[in-house]
Design a protein around this motif. Structure first.
Motif, PDB file in Angstrom:
ATOM      1  N   VAL A  74       0.844  -1.197   0.000  1.00 57.23           N
ATOM      2  CA  VAL A  74       0.000   0.000   0.000  1.00 57.23           C
ATOM      3  C   VAL A  74       0.884   1.255   0.000  1.00 57.23           C
ATOM      4  O   VAL A  74       2.071   1.200   0.311  1.00 57.23           O
ATOM      5  N   ASP A  75       0.265   2.381  -0.362  1.00 57.47           N
ATOM      6  CA  ASP A  75       0.941   3.683  -0.299  1.00 57.47           C
ATOM      7  C   ASP A  75       0.603   4.337   1.035  1.00 57.47           C
ATOM      8  O   ASP A  75      -0.562   4.362   1.444  1.00 57.47           O
ATOM      9  N   LEU A  76       1.618   4.883   1.685  1.00 55.00           N
ATOM     10  CA  LEU A  76       1.429   5.504   3.003  1.00 55.00           C
ATOM     11  C   LEU A  76       1.764   6.994   2.956  1.00 55.00           C
ATOM     12  O   LEU A  76       2.730   7.402   2.300  1.00 55.00           O
ATOM     13  N   LEU A  77       0.971   7.777   3.653  1.00 55.86           N
ATOM     14  CA  LEU A  77       1.237   9.193   3.875  1.00 55.86           C
ATOM     15  C   LEU A  77       1.280   9.389   5.385  1.00 55.86           C
ATOM     16  O   LEU A  77       0.269   9.188   6.075  1.00 55.86           O
ATOM     17  N   ILE A  78       2.456   9.751   5.908  1.00 50.65           N
ATOM     18  CA  ILE A  78       2.628   9.843   7.361  1.00 50.65           C
ATOM     19  C   ILE A  78       1.855  11.041   7.900  1.00 50.65           C
ATOM     20  O   ILE A  78       2.073  12.182   7.491  1.00 50.65           O
ATOM     21  N   HIS A  79       0.964  10.745   8.848  1.00 45.86           N
ATOM     22  CA  HIS A  79       0.072  11.769   9.413  1.00 45.86           C
ATOM     23  C   HIS A  79       0.608  12.338  10.728  1.00 45.86           C
ATOM     24  O   HIS A  79       0.643  13.549  10.933  1.00 45.86           O
ATOM     25  N   SER A  80       1.037  11.467  11.639  1.00 42.25           N
ATOM     26  CA  SER A  80       1.498  11.936  12.945  1.00 42.25           C
ATOM     27  C   SER A  80       2.378  10.875  13.598  1.00 42.25           C
ATOM     28  O   SER A  80       2.323   9.693  13.240  1.00 42.25           O
ATOM     29  N   LEU A  81       3.172  11.335  14.571  1.00 40.84           N
ATOM     30  CA  LEU A  81       4.070  10.454  15.310  1.00 40.84           C
ATOM     31  C   LEU A  81       3.618  10.427  16.761  1.00 40.84           C
ATOM     32  O   LEU A  81       3.488  11.478  17.391  1.00 40.84           O
ATOM     33  N   THR A  82       3.375   9.233  17.274  1.00 37.90           N
ATOM     34  CA  THR A  82       2.968   9.087  18.669  1.00 37.90           C
ATOM     35  C   THR A  82       3.976   8.207  19.393  1.00 37.90           C
ATOM     36  O   THR A  82       4.887   7.651  18.792  1.00 37.90           O
ATOM     37  N   GLU A  83       3.804   8.081  20.706  1.00 34.14           N
ATOM     38  CA  GLU A  83       4.715   7.236  21.488  1.00 34.14           C
ATOM     39  C   GLU A  83       4.646   5.792  21.045  1.00 34.14           C
ATOM     40  O   GLU A  83       5.650   5.094  20.949  1.00 34.14           O
ATOM     41  N   ILE A  84       3.441   5.328  20.768  1.00 29.34           N
ATOM     42  CA  ILE A  84       3.254   3.916  20.413  1.00 29.34           C
ATOM     43  C   ILE A  84       3.614   3.644  18.968  1.00 29.34           C
ATOM     44  O   ILE A  84       4.243   2.643  18.642  1.00 29.34           O
TER      45      ILE A  84
ATOM     46  N   SER B  11       8.129  -0.078  17.575  1.00 27.39           N
ATOM     47  CA  SER B  11       9.024  -1.190  17.921  1.00 27.39           C
ATOM     48  C   SER B  11       9.346  -2.056  16.710  1.00 27.39           C
ATOM     49  O   SER B  11      10.287  -2.842  16.746  1.00 27.39           O
ATOM     50  N   GLU B  12       8.576  -1.904  15.635  1.00 28.37           N
ATOM     51  CA  GLU B  12       8.795  -2.720  14.437  1.00 28.37           C
ATOM     52  C   GLU B  12       9.173  -1.876  13.229  1.00 28.37           C
ATOM     53  O   GLU B  12       9.171  -2.362  12.102  1.00 28.37           O
ATOM     54  N   THR B  13       9.481  -0.583  13.464  1.00 31.23           N
ATOM     55  CA  THR B  13       9.824   0.318  12.367  1.00 31.23           C
ATOM     56  C   THR B  13      11.280   0.743  12.498  1.00 31.23           C
ATOM     57  O   THR B  13      11.666   1.325  13.514  1.00 31.23           O
ATOM     58  N   TYR B  14      12.086   0.446  11.489  1.00 31.28           N
ATOM     59  CA  TYR B  14      13.529   0.693  11.549  1.00 31.28           C
ATOM     60  C   TYR B  14      13.963   1.716  10.504  1.00 31.28           C
ATOM     61  O   TYR B  14      15.079   1.698  10.021  1.00 31.28           O
ATOM     62  N   GLN B  15      13.053   2.617  10.181  1.00 33.72           N
ATOM     63  CA  GLN B  15      13.341   3.657   9.207  1.00 33.72           C
ATOM     64  C   GLN B  15      12.871   4.990   9.782  1.00 33.72           C
ATOM     65  O   GLN B  15      11.806   5.080  10.367  1.00 33.72           O
ATOM     66  N   ASP B  16      13.691   6.010   9.637  1.00 31.88           N
ATOM     67  CA  ASP B  16      13.312   7.325  10.146  1.00 31.88           C
ATOM     68  C   ASP B  16      12.242   7.924   9.244  1.00 31.88           C
ATOM     69  O   ASP B  16      12.439   8.071   8.038  1.00 31.88           O
ATOM     70  N   LEU B  17      11.105   8.271   9.829  1.00 25.63           N
ATOM     71  CA  LEU B  17       9.994   8.855   9.081  1.00 25.63           C
ATOM     72  C   LEU B  17       9.589  10.166   9.722  1.00 25.63           C
ATOM     73  O   LEU B  17       9.677  10.330  10.940  1.00 25.63           O
ATOM     74  N   ALA B  18       9.126  11.087   8.903  1.00 28.62           N
ATOM     75  CA  ALA B  18       8.661  12.390   9.391  1.00 28.62           C
ATOM     76  C   ALA B  18       7.253  12.641   8.877  1.00 28.62           C
ATOM     77  O   ALA B  18       6.827  12.059   7.870  1.00 28.62           O
ATOM     78  N   VAL B  19       6.533  13.492   9.584  1.00 28.78           N
ATOM     79  CA  VAL B  19       5.186  13.862   9.152  1.00 28.78           C
ATOM     80  C   VAL B  19       5.246  14.440   7.739  1.00 28.78           C
ATOM     81  O   VAL B  19       6.082  15.295   7.441  1.00 28.78           O
ATOM     82  N   GLY B  20       4.392  13.933   6.870  1.00 31.50           N
ATOM     83  CA  GLY B  20       4.369  14.387   5.478  1.00 31.50           C
ATOM     84  C   GLY B  20       5.097  13.464   4.523  1.00 31.50           C
ATOM     85  O   GLY B  20       4.942  13.584   3.302  1.00 31.50           O
ATOM     86  N   ASP B  21       5.905  12.530   5.059  1.00 29.08           N
ATOM     87  CA  ASP B  21       6.610  11.585   4.192  1.00 29.08           C
ATOM     88  C   ASP B  21       5.629  10.653   3.488  1.00 29.08           C
ATOM     89  O   ASP B  21       4.596  10.278   4.051  1.00 29.08           O
ATOM     90  N   ARG B  22       5.971  10.281   2.272  1.00 30.79           N
ATOM     91  CA  ARG B  22       5.221   9.265   1.528  1.00 30.79           C
ATOM     92  C   ARG B  22       6.140   8.081   1.291  1.00 30.79           C
ATOM     93  O   ARG B  22       7.317   8.253   0.947  1.00 30.79           O
ATOM     94  N   CYS B  23       5.626   6.882   1.487  1.00 30.84           N
ATOM     95  CA  CYS B  23       6.446   5.691   1.308  1.00 30.84           C
ATOM     96  C   CYS B  23       5.543   4.483   1.031  1.00 30.84           C
ATOM     97  O   CYS B  23       4.324   4.563   1.156  1.00 30.84           O
ATOM     98  N   LYS B  24       6.171   3.391   0.652  1.00 33.83           N
ATOM     99  CA  LYS B  24       5.460   2.136   0.459  1.00 33.83           C
ATOM    100  C   LYS B  24       5.431   1.369   1.774  1.00 33.83           C
ATOM    101  O   LYS B  24       6.346   1.457   2.593  1.00 33.83           O
ATOM    102  N   GLY B  25       4.370   0.637   1.990  1.00 33.24           N
ATOM    103  CA  GLY B  25       4.257  -0.196   3.173  1.00 33.24           C
ATOM    104  C   GLY B  25       3.437  -1.430   2.864  1.00 33.24           C
ATOM    105  O   GLY B  25       3.067  -1.665   1.705  1.00 33.24           O
ATOM    106  N   TYR B  26       3.158  -2.213   3.911  1.00 32.13           N
ATOM    107  CA  TYR B  26       2.396  -3.451   3.741  1.00 32.13           C
ATOM    108  C   TYR B  26       1.383  -3.584   4.872  1.00 32.13           C
ATOM    109  O   TYR B  26       1.599  -3.087   5.982  1.00 32.13           O
TER     110      TYR B  26
END
Length: 299
Positions: free
Chosen positions: A148-158, A175-190
């Protein structure tokens, strides 16, 4: 049927002093002179964006807004008024986010994630900052493992909240994300899992063994960039492995196992070394690495 807040193909009906009239099933729509090219002629079909002007009249433009009805876009707050906030979306008339559609006070010149909506009662285009509430809760068209295509909306503690395929709302667990992401980033995910409450758990790694194949490529590329050797091994901390390879320690060990089995890597007590001249033509053709623990084989 005319779609307000979207692109439409309309035929030029007539020319007047102040522009062109375009034919539509909602009546004639003005394309003002400022958007009229000398190449436009009566009878031509034009692709235009249709919305309402400050007097709620339908108007056409050849300008391209930053989104259309249904899109999720980051827009800059431009002006605060008593009934909401106007956002710059690339058109003469700014997009209104009513107070009732705001999660927090929206202050210029900050950017906010907005969904562009259409009010059928007033025929007006507006925006909402209430993202999760305006995402589709029916996930029957999705399946675990689907890209799927992802658009990062917000960063929370969890976790990291994201809009999925411009339609749904989901979460990447930190705990399962090993890539630095910022609000507004677009990326592929599953899709990792679809929960009974219709919430969506996401991952950046393709579920199953397929992700390890890609990790093998990553390790080889990083080793090449580093000159063939990196002081990383089975005793390295998960944090160190994450910082260097952007993957979990478990995935690192599995991928290294596959590369070692194929003779691509040499294991040294203080790290891993790419064998000279051994950059594989296709690192993705890895065998199942769980069948071998290369570090145990050296003890």
């Amino acid at each position: 049927m005319l779609k307000i807040g979207e692109y439409n193909e309309l035929v030029v009906e007539s020319r007047v002093e102040f522009g062109l009239y375009l034919d539509s099933d909602n009546g004639r729509i003005l394309l003002p002179n400022k958007y009229v090219s000398d190449e436009f002629n009566i009878g031509d079909t034009l692709e235009v964006f249709v919305y309402t002007d400050s007097e709620d009249r339908l108007v056409a433009t050849t300008l391209q807004p930053k989104g259309i009805v249904g899109d999720f876009v980051f827009l800059k707050a431009k002006e605060i008024v008593s009934f909401g906030t106007f956002m710059d979306w690339g058109l003469e008339k700014d997009l209104l986010i009513p107070k009732s559609e705001q999660q927090e006070r929206m202050l210029p010149p900050r950017k906010y994630l907005i969904k562009i909506c259409f009010d059928e009662k007033t025929a007006r285009v507006y925006g909402t900052a209430k993202i999760s509430a305006n995402c589709d809760k029916n996930t029957q068209d999705l399946a675990a493992g689907q890209q799927v295509d992802l658009l990062i909306h917000s960063l929370t503690e969890i976790g990291i909240m994201a809009v999925v395929d411009n339609r749904y709302f989901g979460m990447l667990y930190r705990s399962e994300t090993y890539q630095d992401l910022a609000v507004g980033d677009r990326c592929k995910g599953y899709i990792m899992r679809l929960r009974e409450d219709n919430k969506i758990d996401l991952t950046l790694k393709e579920p199953g063994y397929s992700s390890v194949k890609g990790s093998g490529n990553t390790i080889v590329d990083i080793l090449n960039t580093a000159g063939g050797f990196i002081p990383c091994h089975d005793k390295s901390s998960p944090q160190e492995i994450k910082e260097i390879f952007s993957m979990s320690k478990k995935e690192f060990k599995r991928a290294v196992g596959g590369l070692f089995k194929r003779g691509i890597l040499a294991l040294e007590k203080d790290g891993i070394r790419l064998k000279q001249g051994e950059k594989p033509e296709n690192p993705e053709k890895l065998e199942e690495p769980e069948k071998i623990n290369p570090w145990n084989s050296k003890s």
